[in-house]
Design a protein around this motif. Structure first.
Motif, short mmCIF file in Angstrom:
data_model
loop_
_atom_site.label_atom_id
_atom_site.label_comp_id
_atom_site.label_asym_id
_atom_site.label_seq_id
_atom_site.Cartn_x
_atom_site.Cartn_y
_atom_site.Cartn_z
N PRO A 43 0.84 -1.20 0.00
CA PRO A 43 0.00 0.00 0.00
C PRO A 43 0.88 1.26 0.00
N VAL A 44 0.48 2.26 -0.75
CA VAL A 44 1.15 3.56 -0.79
C VAL A 44 0.10 4.60 -0.45
N TRP A 45 0.34 5.35 0.62
CA TRP A 45 -0.69 6.21 1.18
C TRP A 45 -0.21 7.64 1.40
N TYR A 46 -1.18 8.56 1.37
CA TYR A 46 -0.97 9.95 1.79
C TYR A 46 -2.02 10.30 2.83
N GLY A 47 -1.62 11.06 3.85
CA GLY A 47 -2.57 11.46 4.88
C GLY A 47 -2.41 12.92 5.26
N TYR A 48 -3.52 13.53 5.61
CA TYR A 48 -3.53 14.92 6.07
C TYR A 48 -4.34 14.99 7.37
N ALA A 49 -3.82 15.73 8.35
CA ALA A 49 -4.53 15.88 9.62
C ALA A 49 -4.54 17.35 10.03
N ASP A 50 -5.64 17.80 10.60
CA ASP A 50 -5.81 19.17 11.08
C ASP A 50 -6.20 19.07 12.55
N MET A 51 -5.28 19.45 13.45
CA MET A 51 -5.43 19.17 14.87
C MET A 51 -5.45 20.44 15.71
N ASN A 52 -6.16 20.39 16.83
CA ASN A 52 -6.16 21.45 17.83
C ASN A 52 -5.98 20.83 19.20
N TYR A 53 -5.44 21.62 20.14
CA TYR A 53 -5.20 21.11 21.49
C TYR A 53 -6.46 21.24 22.34
N TYR A 54 -6.76 20.16 23.09
CA TYR A 54 -7.88 20.15 24.04
C TYR A 54 -7.33 19.89 25.44
N ASN A 55 -7.77 20.70 26.40
CA ASN A 55 -7.23 20.58 27.75
C ASN A 55 -7.88 19.44 28.53
N ALA A 56 -7.55 19.34 29.81
CA ALA A 56 -8.02 18.22 30.63
C ALA A 56 -9.53 18.25 30.85
N LYS A 57 -10.18 19.39 30.58
CA LYS A 57 -11.64 19.48 30.67
C LYS A 57 -12.31 19.20 29.34
N GLY A 58 -11.51 18.90 28.31
CA GLY A 58 -12.07 18.60 27.00
C GLY A 58 -12.40 19.82 26.16
N ASN A 59 -11.88 21.00 26.57
CA ASN A 59 -12.14 22.22 25.83
C ASN A 59 -10.95 22.62 24.97
N LYS A 60 -11.23 23.10 23.75
CA LYS A 60 -10.14 23.59 22.91
C LYS A 60 -9.52 24.80 23.59
N SER A 61 -8.19 24.83 23.67
CA SER A 61 -7.54 25.85 24.49
C SER A 61 -6.17 26.22 23.92
N ASP A 62 -5.78 27.47 24.16
CA ASP A 62 -4.42 27.92 23.83
C ASP A 62 -3.49 27.77 25.03
N GLN A 63 -4.02 27.27 26.15
CA GLN A 63 -3.22 27.11 27.36
C GLN A 63 -2.86 25.65 27.55
N GLY A 302 -6.52 16.85 18.97
CA GLY A 302 -7.55 16.09 18.29
C GLY A 302 -8.11 16.90 17.14
N GLY A 303 -8.74 16.23 16.20
CA GLY A 303 -9.29 16.93 15.05
C GLY A 303 -9.77 15.95 14.00
N ILE A 304 -9.51 16.30 12.75
CA ILE A 304 -9.96 15.48 11.64
C ILE A 304 -8.76 15.03 10.82
N ALA A 305 -8.84 13.81 10.30
CA ALA A 305 -7.75 13.25 9.49
C ALA A 305 -8.33 12.59 8.25
N PHE A 306 -7.67 12.81 7.12
CA PHE A 306 -8.06 12.18 5.85
C PHE A 306 -6.90 11.33 5.35
N GLN A 307 -7.20 10.20 4.76
CA GLN A 307 -6.19 9.36 4.12
C GLN A 307 -6.71 8.84 2.79
N THR A 308 -5.82 8.73 1.84
CA THR A 308 -6.17 8.12 0.58
C THR A 308 -4.94 7.41 0.04
N GLY A 309 -5.15 6.34 -0.72
CA GLY A 309 -4.00 5.60 -1.22
C GLY A 309 -4.39 4.52 -2.20
N ILE A 310 -3.37 3.82 -2.65
CA ILE A 310 -3.54 2.75 -3.61
C ILE A 310 -2.83 1.52 -3.08
#
Length: 325
Positions: A43-63, A302-310
């Motif tokens: 298999p030959v694959w390419y993947g892209y991921a777009d992630m953000n940090y979530y704190n211990a309360k499960g909230n997206k945070s810059d801290q 966490g966030g979203i990830a896409f993969q495609t390949g042959i």
């Protein structure tokens, strides 16, 4: 219906997308925990991921809260981490039986931009307060996955599997280096799996994976153990073997980190996704695409990830030797 070998997604591209440790849930499609039929898969694959940090309360945070000794209690971080990954796998379905089981092996070298988990490593070992931006766009070799034990047994409508794999720290690692491509430690993955086939076209599976990590190179840090529960199902669209499916996972850190460096707050995440496969040349050349979305993420990216390949399949049996499954 005849099939030479399973069209394997094994999209460990998502492994290099979002998590602490090496293994990410939903890295495999529902049928991929079970040893393939005789043959070689490339298999030959390419993947892209777009992630953000979530704190211990499960909230997206810059801290980023980081109570490690000698480190600041809070950092301002660059929120978004986008990654690109490339994988050329080598998968072998062995001949005959081992312990009355079908068997196989795989090796997965990775080529990727620094990942979200590497970004988290980078942030967590900063020793001064302020704002830190993870903006490296370089591409380099990452850690390599090797699975030498891949056994599966079949009994009626059920199939069982036992897998052992290890992540080797082949990617560049230097403490506090923005150019890291690996984690600098070995990880051991132990997995059991169960598949149930209620009809000729439907497969359902569940697979818990235990990840045990070793001490990190040149640091006083050992990542805690993680337990992941993967589950999902697939539906066979036609006699060609084209397929669609859904999958999900839940990952939880079940032991504390050790040492004096790194983050010391337990993490968790969950995710859901789907895949589709299509044979360009039936049982020889196939296309695959997947998407995974995280939720319930705590103390990690966490966030979203896409993969495609042959996938290229090279059977080791002649056409006249094929057996129905």
């Amino acid at each position: 219906m005849r099939k030479i070998i399973i069209l394997t997604a094994l999209s460990l591209l998502s492994v290099i997308g979002y998590s602490q440790g090496h293994y990410n849930g939903s890295s495999f499609n529902p049928n991929d925990y079970f040893a393939p039929h005789e043959g070689i898969i490339i298999p030959v694959w390419y993947g892209y991921a777009d992630m953000n940090y979530y704190n211990a309360k499960g909230n997206k945070s810059d801290q980023l809260i980081n109570p490690a000794p000698g480190n600041p209690t809070s950092l301002q971080i660059e929120q978004k981490v986008q990654t690109h990954s490339f994988i050329a796998m080598a998968i072998y379905g062995g001949k005959g039986k081992i312990l009355n089981a079908n068997w196989g092996m795989m090796i997965i070298p990775t080529l990727n931009s620094p990942t979200a988990n590497i970004a988290l490593d980078y942030y967590s070992i900063q020793t001064g307060s302020g704002r830190y931006d993870f903006t490296n766009k370089s591409i380099g070799f990452g850690d390599m996955y090797i699975q030498p034990i891949w056994l599966s047994w079949k009994q009626g409508n059920f199939q069982y599997a036992l897998n052992y794999g290890v992540w080797a720290p082949t990617g560049k690692y230097k403490p506090n280096d923005l150019d890291n491509g690996g984690h600098g430690y070995w990880s051991h993955n132990i997995r059991v799996a169960l598949k149930y086939k209620p009809s000729a076209k439907v497969n359902l599976s569940i697979a818990p994976t235990l990840e045990l990590n070793q001490w990190q190179k040149d640091t006083d840090f050992k990542e805690g153990t993680h337990l992941t529960l993967d589950f999902g199902g697939s539906y066979l669209l036609n006699s060609r073997g084209d397929e669609v499916g859904l999958f999900g996972h839940y990952t939880k850190q079940i032991s504390d980190d050790k040492g004096t460096q790194g983050g010391f707050v337990s993490d968790q995440t969950a995710g859901v996704g789907g895949f589709v496969s299509y044979w360009i040349v039936p049982h020889k050349i196939g296309l695959m695409a997947r998407v995974t979305q995280n939720f319930a993420t705590e103390n990690r990216f966490g966030g979203i990830a896409f993969q495609t390949g042959i996938n290229f399949l090279i059977p080791t049996k002649k056409a006249t030797d094929k057996k129905p499954i």
